[in-house]
Design a protein around this motif. Structure first.
Motif, PDB file in Angstrom:
ATOM      1  N   VAL A  46      33.147  41.130 -47.698  1.00 56.27           N
ATOM      2  CA  VAL A  46      32.878  42.012 -47.055  1.00 56.27           C
ATOM      3  C   VAL A  46      31.885  41.034 -45.788  1.00 56.27           C
ATOM      4  O   VAL A  46      32.526  41.655 -44.342  1.00 56.27           O
ATOM      5  CB  VAL A  46      30.977  42.918 -47.308  1.00 56.27           C
ATOM      6  N   ALA A  47      31.459  39.867 -45.749  1.00 56.99           N
ATOM      7  CA  ALA A  47      31.200  39.593 -44.338  1.00 56.99           C
ATOM      8  C   ALA A  47      32.632  39.140 -44.096  1.00 56.99           C
ATOM      9  O   ALA A  47      32.844  39.692 -42.476  1.00 56.99           O
ATOM     10  CB  ALA A  47      30.679  38.594 -44.619  1.00 56.99           C
ATOM     11  N   ARG A  68      24.702  47.602 -32.904  1.00 52.58           N
ATOM     12  CA  ARG A  68      24.977  48.187 -31.787  1.00 52.58           C
ATOM     13  C   ARG A  68      24.750  49.949 -31.054  1.00 52.58           C
ATOM     14  O   ARG A  68      25.082  49.343 -29.931  1.00 52.58           O
ATOM     15  CB  ARG A  68      26.481  49.190 -32.885  1.00 52.58           C
ATOM     16  N   GLU A 107      28.412  49.451 -48.930  1.00 58.21           N
ATOM     17  CA  GLU A 107      26.810  47.958 -49.549  1.00 58.21           C
ATOM     18  C   GLU A 107      26.715  49.071 -50.528  1.00 58.21           C
ATOM     19  O   GLU A 107      25.600  48.309 -51.178  1.00 58.21           O
ATOM     20  CB  GLU A 107      25.544  48.199 -47.914  1.00 58.21           C
ATOM     21  N   TRP A 108      26.545  49.509 -50.916  1.00 53.58           N
ATOM     22  CA  TRP A 108      26.423  50.706 -52.226  1.00 53.58           C
ATOM     23  C   TRP A 108      26.879  50.249 -53.478  1.00 53.58           C
ATOM     24  O   TRP A 108      26.839  50.154 -54.425  1.00 53.58           O
ATOM     25  CB  TRP A 108      26.737  52.150 -51.716  1.00 53.58           C
ATOM     26  N   ARG A 139      36.479  41.687 -36.030  1.00 50.23           N
ATOM     27  CA  ARG A 139      36.239  40.862 -35.383  1.00 50.23           C
ATOM     28  C   ARG A 139      37.465  39.784 -34.618  1.00 50.23           C
ATOM     29  O   ARG A 139      36.996  40.271 -33.409  1.00 50.23           O
ATOM     30  CB  ARG A 139      34.594  40.497 -34.702  1.00 50.23           C
ATOM     31  N   GLN A 160      32.342  53.600 -38.599  1.00 47.84           N
ATOM     32  CA  GLN A 160      32.179  52.499 -39.177  1.00 47.84           C
ATOM     33  C   GLN A 160      30.809  52.297 -39.686  1.00 47.84           C
ATOM     34  O   GLN A 160      30.811  51.736 -41.221  1.00 47.84           O
ATOM     35  CB  GLN A 160      31.640  51.011 -37.926  1.00 47.84           C
ATOM     36  N   VAL A 161      29.421  53.624 -39.590  1.00 46.82           N
ATOM     37  CA  VAL A 161      28.578  53.574 -40.504  1.00 46.82           C
ATOM     38  C   VAL A 161      29.228  53.412 -41.757  1.00 46.82           C
ATOM     39  O   VAL A 161      28.772  52.927 -42.576  1.00 46.82           O
ATOM     40  CB  VAL A 161      27.980  54.059 -39.526  1.00 46.82           C
ATOM     41  N   ARG A 162      29.973  55.226 -41.891  1.00 47.21           N
ATOM     42  CA  ARG A 162      30.201  55.526 -42.652  1.00 47.21           C
ATOM     43  C   ARG A 162      30.632  54.774 -43.854  1.00 47.21           C
ATOM     44  O   ARG A 162      30.836  54.368 -44.886  1.00 47.21           O
ATOM     45  CB  ARG A 162      31.775  56.997 -42.926  1.00 47.21           C
ATOM     46  N   PHE A 164      22.859  62.655 -36.674  1.00 48.01           N
ATOM     47  CA  PHE A 164      23.694  62.110 -37.436  1.00 48.01           C
ATOM     48  C   PHE A 164      22.812  60.991 -38.586  1.00 48.01           C
ATOM     49  O   PHE A 164      22.096  60.156 -38.185  1.00 48.01           O
ATOM     50  CB  PHE A 164      24.129  61.147 -36.304  1.00 48.01           C
ATOM     51  N   SER A 181      31.914  53.152 -33.825  1.00 44.26           N
ATOM     52  CA  SER A 181      30.571  53.684 -34.332  1.00 44.26           C
ATOM     53  C   SER A 181      29.759  54.347 -35.370  1.00 44.26           C
ATOM     54  O   SER A 181      29.580  53.553 -36.877  1.00 44.26           O
ATOM     55  CB  SER A 181      29.173  53.146 -32.899  1.00 44.26           C
ATOM     56  N   LYS A 182      30.555  55.214 -35.287  1.00 44.05           N
ATOM     57  CA  LYS A 182      29.433  56.457 -36.182  1.00 44.05           C
ATOM     58  C   LYS A 182      30.756  56.364 -37.853  1.00 44.05           C
ATOM     59  O   LYS A 182      30.284  56.366 -38.849  1.00 44.05           O
ATOM     60  CB  LYS A 182      29.578  58.305 -36.039  1.00 44.05           C
ATOM     61  N   ASP A 203      30.594  51.426 -43.838  1.00 45.50           N
ATOM     62  CA  ASP A 203      29.622  49.988 -44.508  1.00 45.50           C
ATOM     63  C   ASP A 203      28.712  50.554 -45.246  1.00 45.50           C
ATOM     64  O   ASP A 203      28.278  49.981 -46.279  1.00 45.50           O
ATOM     65  CB  ASP A 203      28.485  49.884 -42.989  1.00 45.50           C
ATOM     66  N   GLU A 204      28.460  51.848 -45.102  1.00 44.71           N
ATOM     67  CA  GLU A 204      27.343  52.760 -46.252  1.00 44.71           C
ATOM     68  C   GLU A 204      28.161  52.785 -47.727  1.00 44.71           C
ATOM     69  O   GLU A 204      27.099  52.254 -48.115  1.00 44.71           O
ATOM     70  CB  GLU A 204      27.216  54.059 -46.075  1.00 44.71           C
ATOM     71  N   ARG A 262      34.107  42.051 -42.536  1.00 47.28           N
ATOM     72  CA  ARG A 262      33.748  42.149 -40.343  1.00 47.28           C
ATOM     73  C   ARG A 262      34.556  41.084 -40.378  1.00 47.28           C
ATOM     74  O   ARG A 262      34.904  41.323 -38.678  1.00 47.28           O
ATOM     75  CB  ARG A 262      32.740  42.500 -40.949  1.00 47.28           C
ATOM     76  N   TYR A 263      34.355  39.847 -40.687  1.00 47.02           N
ATOM     77  CA  TYR A 263      34.671  38.935 -39.426  1.00 47.02           C
ATOM     78  C   TYR A 263      36.615  39.010 -39.202  1.00 47.02           C
ATOM     79  O   TYR A 263      36.564  39.257 -37.737  1.00 47.02           O
ATOM     80  CB  TYR A 263      34.680  37.802 -40.097  1.00 47.02           C
ATOM     81  N   GLU A 314      21.581  53.944 -46.768  1.00 51.70           N
ATOM     82  CA  GLU A 314      21.839  52.183 -47.310  1.00 51.70           C
ATOM     83  C   GLU A 314      21.388  51.089 -46.023  1.00 51.70           C
ATOM     84  O   GLU A 314      21.849  51.161 -44.623  1.00 51.70           O
ATOM     85  CB  GLU A 314      23.511  51.484 -46.828  1.00 51.70           C
TER      86      GLU A 314
END
Lengths: 224, 224
Positions: free
Chosen positions: B69-70, A77, B101-102, B77, B93-95, A63, B90-91, B97-98, B73-74, A67
């Motif tokens: 963006v903060a 996590r 952030e970019w 949750r 979510q990474v995509r 994986f 989780s994975k 987030d990437e 996420r709040y 960033e």
């Protein structure tokens, strides 16, 4: 070892992730990438490491992630990251996120830009940038460092209050960068200076280790 | 109603949060802030809304948040945000987030800069920016829009593959912005064009509602 970090210690977010992993005792394979040699621009890197051709990159097994802030959240996590770096408490997490989102277009963008224009540009082109343009970049950076002093560090010893978080680590790695050019970010900014000392001390020895090359270049630039 | 959104529909991340909340049927109190009148620069705003004096801001009861963006996420949750916007997986979510952030230093920074220099600067100063400088800002924006076309949208109908996420909404609100100046981001970029149509359709009527003022100005600018 399932985790691999592709990094260059002259890249600010590379240093942040390197220090985070080391000081959290999360084992990882070190994969240094020499940006100055364009090692991230090869087809091999594009096909096997990251299609975005930047650092830092983390692979967890197969994986692949880019960033640094996205990676930080994944580590919080999925791995044994100490909670203080990126608190699970929802409201404290907002405070860390607020800074991490703000910094991109502020302390990161302006310090990196000045570093690029003042130090990388002459290295690559053999010429200095016009003084007027450089002064503009410097001013943007200084405005931003001032807002670290007066706004972000106004409420405590750390960016998010009284505890060290990833916000401090990411910020410190950015604030260090213009030192490469001989510029000292803490002159006239006593709060920023005390904060930077605090981070350096608390996250040692890995902080010093990650900044060793930068410190060497900074010392030369100061003398020049 | 515990949630308040302070926003201006000419601010890109304001629109993203407005659309997100509306289309997710999360009730909130609308607090429009007229940036053109400097409504965010008053002491009242600084003391009672946000010490950072920007939009968007969200208050959840007496908990104040900045940085869209903060806040996203709040909301993921703490509120009933549909999972597709910001996946708990989780994975995936990474995509998301990437991209989130970019975009700060890329599609956001460059489209906003062009909008500021081409449209806001003449409004404020009564003068046009030098054509050479403007051409530089335009080039940065176009490089960035090209990387949306060739890199981020290369793997599916949406930025993170086959499903709509917050990455698409945040990106679309940024890509719309230079239209204010008369610039059409989709000319020569068929993939970006099809994607933008897809987002507009899927997130209506709130997408259209949030972009009504922008669309009106864009139409005038195109005719000019």
């Amino acid at each position: 070892m399932s985790l691999k970090l592709y990094f260059d210690l002259l890249s600010q977010p590379s240093r942040a992730l390197y220090i985070l992993l080391k000081s959290s005792k999360i084992p990882f394979e070190e994969c240094p990438i020499a940006l100055r040699k364009g090692a991230q621009l090869t087809d091999e890197y594009k096909n096997n490491v990251s299609r975005f051709q930047k650092v830092p990159v983390v692979h967890d097994g197969d994986f692949k992630m880019t960033e640094s802030v996205a990676i930080l959240r994944y580590l919080a996590r999925e791995k044994s990251l100490p909670d203080y770096w990126y608190p699970k408490d929802s409201k404290r997490q907002v405070r860390v996120d607020e800074f991490l989102e703000w910094q991109h277009n502020n302390v990161r963008a302006t310090c990196a830009k000045y570093f690029m224009k003042k130090w990388i540009f002459p290295l690559v082109t053999g010429q200095e940038l016009e003084p007027e343009k450089l002064a503009e970049y410097k001013q943007s950076m200084e405005d931003c460092l001032d807002s670290m002093e007066t706004l972000w560090l106004a409420n405590g010893n750390y960016i998010c209050g009284d505890k060290l978080t990833a916000a401090d680590l990411w910020a410190a790695c950015e604030v260090e960068q213009p030192r490469v050019t001989g510029y000292d970010p803490i002159v006239g900014r006593p709060i920023l200076g005390a904060w930077l000392d605090r981070i350096r001390t608390e996250v040692d020895p890995h902080y010093g280790e990650a900044h060793a090359i930068l410190n060497k270049i900074a010392m030369k630039s100061q003398k020049a």
